[in-house]
Design an enzyme around this catalytic site. Structure first.
Site, PDB file in Angstrom:
ATOM      1  CE  LYS A  67      -4.134  -1.941   2.166  1.00 40.38           C
ATOM      2  NZ  LYS A  67      -5.138  -1.810   3.228  1.00 40.38           N
ATOM      3  CG  ASP A 103      -8.283   0.234   3.697  1.00 36.41           C
ATOM      4  OD1 ASP A 103      -9.055  -0.517   3.077  1.00 36.41           O
ATOM      5  OD2 ASP A 103      -7.053   0.077   3.730  1.00 36.41           O
ATOM      6  CB  ALA A 129       0.327   2.707  16.095  1.00 35.64           C
ATOM      7  N   GLY A 236     -14.560  -6.962  10.781  1.00 36.23           N
ATOM      8  CA  GLY A 236     -14.272  -6.064   9.661  1.00 36.23           C
ATOM      9  C   GLY A 236     -14.824  -6.495   8.310  1.00 36.23           C
TER      10      GLY A 236
HETATM   11  P1  NDP Z   1       0.320  -3.560  10.493  1.00 39.41           P
HETATM   12  O1  NDP Z   1       1.246  -4.725  10.407  1.00 39.41           O
HETATM   13  O2  NDP Z   1       0.606  -2.330   9.728  1.00 39.41           O
HETATM   14  O3  NDP Z   1       0.184  -3.118  12.048  1.00 39.41           O
HETATM   15  C1  NDP Z   1      -0.001  -4.089  13.033  1.00 39.41           C
HETATM   16  C2  NDP Z   1      -0.340  -3.420  14.367  1.00 39.41           C
HETATM   17  O4  NDP Z   1      -0.777  -4.443  15.263  1.00 39.41           O
HETATM   18  C3  NDP Z   1       0.833  -2.713  15.030  1.00 39.41           C
HETATM   19  O5  NDP Z   1       0.350  -1.585  15.726  1.00 39.41           O
HETATM   20  C4  NDP Z   1       1.333  -3.777  16.026  1.00 39.41           C
HETATM   21  O6  NDP Z   1       1.948  -3.240  17.165  1.00 39.41           O
HETATM   22  C5  NDP Z   1       0.035  -4.411  16.441  1.00 39.41           C
HETATM   23  N1  NDP Z   1       0.182  -5.795  16.907  1.00 39.41           N
HETATM   24  C6  NDP Z   1       0.610  -6.861  16.183  1.00 39.41           C
HETATM   25  N2  NDP Z   1       0.581  -7.971  16.936  1.00 39.41           N
HETATM   26  C7  NDP Z   1       0.131  -7.596  18.169  1.00 39.41           C
HETATM   27  C8  NDP Z   1      -0.126  -8.294  19.380  1.00 39.41           C
HETATM   28  N3  NDP Z   1       0.105  -9.601  19.480  1.00 39.41           N
HETATM   29  N4  NDP Z   1      -0.591  -7.607  20.451  1.00 39.41           N
HETATM   30  C9  NDP Z   1      -0.820  -6.284  20.345  1.00 39.41           C
HETATM   31  N5  NDP Z   1      -0.595  -5.550  19.218  1.00 39.41           N
HETATM   32  C10 NDP Z   1      -0.123  -6.219  18.149  1.00 39.41           C
HETATM   33  O7  NDP Z   1      -1.126  -4.175  10.127  1.00 39.41           O
HETATM   34  P2  NDP Z   1      -2.357  -3.388   9.477  1.00 39.41           P
HETATM   35  O8  NDP Z   1      -2.504  -2.112  10.215  1.00 39.41           O
HETATM   36  O9  NDP Z   1      -2.219  -3.363   8.002  1.00 39.41           O
HETATM   37  O10 NDP Z   1      -3.596  -4.377   9.785  1.00 39.41           O
HETATM   38  C11 NDP Z   1      -4.157  -4.456  11.083  1.00 39.41           C
HETATM   39  C12 NDP Z   1      -5.393  -5.343  11.061  1.00 39.41           C
HETATM   40  O11 NDP Z   1      -6.437  -4.737  10.290  1.00 39.41           O
HETATM   41  C13 NDP Z   1      -5.194  -6.734  10.452  1.00 39.41           C
HETATM   42  O12 NDP Z   1      -5.882  -7.670  11.241  1.00 39.41           O
HETATM   43  C14 NDP Z   1      -5.838  -6.624   9.082  1.00 39.41           C
HETATM   44  O13 NDP Z   1      -6.329  -7.886   8.637  1.00 39.41           O
HETATM   45  C15 NDP Z   1      -6.981  -5.670   9.388  1.00 39.41           C
HETATM   46  N6  NDP Z   1      -7.482  -4.938   8.204  1.00 39.41           N
HETATM   47  C16 NDP Z   1      -8.795  -5.113   7.841  1.00 39.41           C
HETATM   48  C17 NDP Z   1      -9.334  -4.424   6.779  1.00 39.41           C
HETATM   49  C18 NDP Z   1     -10.776  -4.621   6.409  1.00 39.41           C
HETATM   50  O14 NDP Z   1     -11.198  -4.191   5.319  1.00 39.41           O
HETATM   51  N7  NDP Z   1     -11.573  -5.223   7.269  1.00 39.41           N
HETATM   52  C19 NDP Z   1      -8.516  -3.490   5.962  1.00 39.41           C
HETATM   53  C20 NDP Z   1      -7.154  -3.345   6.443  1.00 39.41           C
HETATM   54  C21 NDP Z   1      -6.677  -4.067   7.517  1.00 39.41           C
HETATM   55  P3  NDP Z   1       3.520  -2.853  17.194  1.00 39.41           P
HETATM   56  O15 NDP Z   1       3.606  -1.467  16.638  1.00 39.41           O
HETATM   57  O16 NDP Z   1       3.870  -2.929  18.633  1.00 39.41           O
HETATM   58  O17 NDP Z   1       4.229  -3.881  16.359  1.00 39.41           O
END
Ligand code: NDP
Length: 267
Positions: A67, A103, A129, A236
């Site tokens: 993206k 989104d 985040a 979602g």
């Molecule tokens: P990113 O990889 O960009 O970000 C992941 C985030 O999740 C970070 O803030 C990370 O924290 C946190 N995280 C990961 N693992 C854990 C954990 N075990 N405990 C707590 N925090 C955690 O992912 P995206 O932002 O792209 O996606 C996030 C979610 O949104 C996914 O589940 C994705 O499937 C969903 N999504 C759904 C959409 C829809 O249309 N329904 C569209 C886009 C996304 P840290 O910074 O500490 O690593």
């Protein structure tokens, strides 16, 4: 010549987008094709340029992990894509590439339509985040919310994002100390069945707990919210369908009805 559209990611097998867009096209009597394409992590830009060179290709959806990279090849961007710093929709026209990010709009529409929540004056807590949170903030920051707070496992990332979007970062330990109407799980923790760090008291006081992740059964976050007294939980899937409808509308100038495909996928 039939217009062609693609969803591009790596991996991509799991994507529901072809099903959704084909249903939109059928329901509107529009002749188009929509297929999945997996591009190489290193070769994404080259492969995308080759695709654009085909005049019959009119647009593409872009998903993880491309993206941000896709933004780089756009000749112009929508305001929300610019704010999000990432695109999930590309439109190809007369040699130009327009980038949008649908989104956040998909989330807001689903929240209003299926969770019956207006964001006007709402107090919103976002957990996470990452890229999805950026997409939400690009729209939420202008939706008239009373307050938007971000909590993230890595607090410093929440602070950076909060500064950029002029909202507030809080520590996960502080989530028991305030009241939010809507709590959004925008972490990727649900993918592995993990619960992000959030105080159960916050869920007890919230009207809606929304997990951006979707699956056949309620996610661990949705179950935790219900167990702690949150009256409405959602995943979602609705956001996925609504962001797709926004992309379709950008390409074809008509917004398809989303209820039929939402029900089909849900069932
Ligand atoms: P990113 O990889 O960009 O970000 C992941 C985030 O999740 C970070 O803030 C990370 O924290 C946190 N995280 C990961 N693992 C854990 C954990 N075990 N405990 C707590 N925090 C955690 O992912 P995206 O932002 O792209 O996606 C996030 C979610 O949104 C996914 O589940 C994705 O499937 C969903 N999504 C759904 C959409 C829809 O249309 N329904 C569209 C886009 C996304 P840290 O910074 O500490 O690593």
């Amino acid at each position: 010549m039939t217009d062609k559209y693609y969803v591009i990611g790596n991996p991509i097998e799991h994507s529901l987008s072809p099903l959704i867009h084909k249903e939109f096209a059928t329901s509107l009597g529009i002749d188009l094709t929509y297929e999945k394409k997996q591009f190489g992590i290193e070769s994404f830009t080259e492969e995308l340029k080759d695709l654009i060179a085909d005049d019959s290709v009119k647009g593409a959806n872009i998903t993880v992990p491309f993206k941000v990279a896709a933004k780089g090849i756009c000749s112009s961007l929508s305001e929300r894509a610019l704010r999000a710093g990432a695109v999930n929709t590309l439109k190809f026209e007369n040699g130009t590439v327009y980038g949008d990010n649908t989104d956040g709009a998909g989330f807001v529409i689903d929240l209003e339509k299926r969770c019956h929540v207006s964001l006007k004056e709402a107090r919103v807590l976002i957990l996470g985040a990452g890229g999805a949170t950026r997409g939400l903030l690009a729209v939420l920051a202008k939706a008239g919310c009373a307050r938007i707070d971000i909590a993230n496992r890595t607090y410093e990332k929440a602070v950076r994002l909060a500064d950029e979007f002029n909202v507030r970062a809080i520590r996960s330990e502080e989530t028991g100390q305030a009241v939010w109407d809507v709590i959004v799980n925008a972490t990727s923790a649900s993918i592995t069945g993990v619960l992000p760090d959030v105080n159960p008291k916050a869920l007890n006081k919230a009207h809606v707990a929304y997990d951006l992740f979707y699956s056949k059964t309620p996610t661990v976050f949705m179950r935790f919210a219900t167990q702690n007294g949150c009256p409405f939980v959602a995943d979602g899937l609705g956001m996925l369908v609504e962001q797709a409808a926004e992309s379709f509308c950008l390409w074809r100038g008509i917004r398809p009805d989303t209820d039929k495909i939402y029900r089909l996928l849900r069932d």
